[in-house]
Design an enzyme around this catalytic site. Sequence first.
Site, PDB file in Angstrom:
ATOM      1  N   SER A 188       0.850  -1.187   0.000  1.00 21.98           N
ATOM      2  CA  SER A 188       0.000   0.000   0.000  1.00 21.98           C
ATOM      3  C   SER A 188       0.892   1.245   0.000  1.00 21.98           C
ATOM      4  O   SER A 188       1.697   1.415  -0.907  1.00 21.98           O
ATOM      5  CB  SER A 188      -0.960  -0.029   1.191  1.00 21.98           C
ATOM      6  OG  SER A 188      -1.955   0.962   1.060  1.00 21.98           O
ATOM      7  N   ASP A 257     -17.177 -14.684 -14.157  1.00 24.10           N
ATOM      8  CA  ASP A 257     -16.411 -15.722 -13.461  1.00 24.10           C
ATOM      9  C   ASP A 257     -15.774 -16.720 -14.417  1.00 24.10           C
ATOM     10  O   ASP A 257     -14.610 -17.092 -14.273  1.00 24.10           O
ATOM     11  CB  ASP A 257     -17.329 -16.436 -12.460  1.00 24.10           C
ATOM     12  CG  ASP A 257     -16.613 -17.495 -11.635  1.00 24.10           C
ATOM     13  OD1 ASP A 257     -15.371 -17.525 -11.652  1.00 24.10           O
ATOM     14  OD2 ASP A 257     -17.295 -18.281 -10.965  1.00 24.10           O
ATOM     15  N   ALA A 262     -13.090 -21.397 -15.412  1.00 25.96           N
ATOM     16  CA  ALA A 262     -13.481 -22.098 -14.184  1.00 25.96           C
ATOM     17  C   ALA A 262     -14.565 -21.318 -13.451  1.00 25.96           C
ATOM     18  O   ALA A 262     -14.498 -20.090 -13.353  1.00 25.96           O
ATOM     19  CB  ALA A 262     -12.276 -22.285 -13.268  1.00 25.96           C
ATOM     20  N   ASP A 400      -8.552  -5.949  -4.803  1.00 26.11           N
ATOM     21  CA  ASP A 400      -8.139  -4.829  -3.955  1.00 26.11           C
ATOM     22  C   ASP A 400      -9.251  -3.785  -3.887  1.00 26.11           C
ATOM     23  O   ASP A 400      -9.688  -3.253  -4.906  1.00 26.11           O
ATOM     24  CB  ASP A 400      -6.862  -4.195  -4.504  1.00 26.11           C
ATOM     25  CG  ASP A 400      -6.176  -3.292  -3.503  1.00 26.11           C
ATOM     26  OD1 ASP A 400      -6.871  -2.495  -2.844  1.00 26.11           O
ATOM     27  OD2 ASP A 400      -4.945  -3.362  -3.376  1.00 26.11           O
ATOM     28  N   HIS A 440      -6.929  -5.968  -0.391  1.00 28.25           N
ATOM     29  CA  HIS A 440      -5.864  -4.985  -0.234  1.00 28.25           C
ATOM     30  C   HIS A 440      -4.768  -5.532   0.675  1.00 28.25           C
ATOM     31  O   HIS A 440      -4.928  -5.584   1.898  1.00 28.25           O
ATOM     32  CB  HIS A 440      -6.420  -3.677   0.327  1.00 28.25           C
ATOM     33  CG  HIS A 440      -5.411  -2.583   0.376  1.00 28.25           C
ATOM     34  ND1 HIS A 440      -4.779  -2.106  -0.760  1.00 28.25           N
ATOM     35  CD2 HIS A 440      -4.897  -1.876   1.417  1.00 28.25           C
ATOM     36  CE1 HIS A 440      -3.935  -1.159  -0.416  1.00 28.25           C
ATOM     37  NE2 HIS A 440      -3.983  -1.000   0.898  1.00 28.25           N
TER      38      HIS A 440
END
EC number: 3.1.1.73
Length: 527
Positions: A188, A257, A262, A400, A440
């Site tokens: 970060s 997805d 998958a 994130d 994150h």
Amino acid sequence: MAPIHYLLPIITLGSAALARQDAFEAKCHSFANKIHLPNVHVNFASYVPGGTNLTLADNPSSCGATSQSVSADVCRVAMAVATSNSSEITLEAWFPRNYTGRFLSTGNGGLSGCIQYYDMAYTTGFGFATVGANNGHNGTSGEPFYHHPEVLEDFAYRSIHTGVVIGKKLTKMFYEEGFNKSYYLGCSTGGRQGFKSVQKYPNDFDGVVAGAPAFNFANLISWSAHFYPITGPPGSDTYLSPAMWKVAHDEIIRQCDQIDGAKDGIIEDPSLCNPIMETIICKPGASSDNCLSAAQAKTVREVLYPLYGVNGTLLYPRMQPGSEVLAAPIMYNGQPFAYSTDWYRYVVYNDPNWNGTTFDVQDAAAALAQNPYNIQTWDADLTPFRKSGGKVLTYHGLQDQLISSENSKLYYARVAETMGMPPEELDEFYRFFQISGMGHCGGGDGAYGIGNGLATYSGKDPENNVLMAMVQWVEKGIAPETVRGAKFANGPGSTVEYSRKHCRYPRRNVFKGPGNYTDENAWECVV
């Protein structure tokens, strides 16, 4: 009972071990009196036995930690280091008894002035002599920057570099052998600090592990601020509750997805996901529990759109789809983002009364034009670092919720274009890994256990630990082709449900089979 002559070697070995431990402890207690460095005031040096739950009595309350479990025997040295006539950093250096000849600096997070004790405990457990600093101020608020440019300069770059310079000197003083290699670990703001070192001080580190970097900093601050004008406050037509964001997330997963082959609830490459939210606009008279109003669908679409400036220039790429549930209580909660508000109040405008609800792109232009101490950390010519022999491994979670992973891709492209180097040449010193299912710096729905800290630890072997993979790259020349992540059943330390090898950019993971998606060998990295 064994004959006495058989016991003597055991007694001798035990006495020698005890003497070594006593010598280490005594060395620690006397070390403070040996430190005579300019601008350094030592507060204390104390021995911390492994297994101690260390009380952090002086840690600011907003930093959120009152204690830290320490696994290794360490000598803890705390000091204040003046960086100017009106600023100083609080610096700690931890020297482990099981020293491996490696020096390491940790980083920070957010706008904070918090020493990350969990990273210091983590890395000393691996035998690194480790330093950590408070970034020049205490606590998580940006208020200390108000009319204090020297404090701001510490935050922008000076705190880390000062800690490295002092830390290396102390390491050479404490250990007769000094150190062989120097490393950095941060995520970060810590990721930005790692890249600032790469850009500005190319000789500080041999290996840098920089996660979810907050570079393009001024524009990141503005991007974080721009969500409130999109969502509005709770109760407005444009606002989505966390439950409604879950509805939006489920639809995004339904649409995207299986792009990677998958059905596992994880999006391997969000850049291929362009969800159409009109599909779940409520029909007239329908219950709104599982659908969105037209205004809410527009909110989702605008949240997943880049931020452009006053002249149409891209400031910051879009939030990657798939992060909605994690981002809802932080970025889309119907309140201005606190770090952004603080930055505009105490840095950009020097006005404590500035109201985050009024943010627009004119504010973004002001923040970017200011760019104090080049805090943008957006320089793309890494030639000096490359020539120094340094290595940088960066990773970014594809869920994130605070810093878009798209920004790390944008920086990678800038470096490639600026240096005129394709990926196979950048790979020599700069490798970027996208971590699917990671939030994150950790957490998330997927295989986020890559060993970048205590909260993601799943083993110390380089194959399972991104820090030790960097050590192997620097010291043995074996560069990581993939970064293996662990999917925990119930958080760090619990059973590993499956592992997945995350690809080196620009490759992406595609499920090829045979077998289940939980089989890491059923996936292939493709361009």
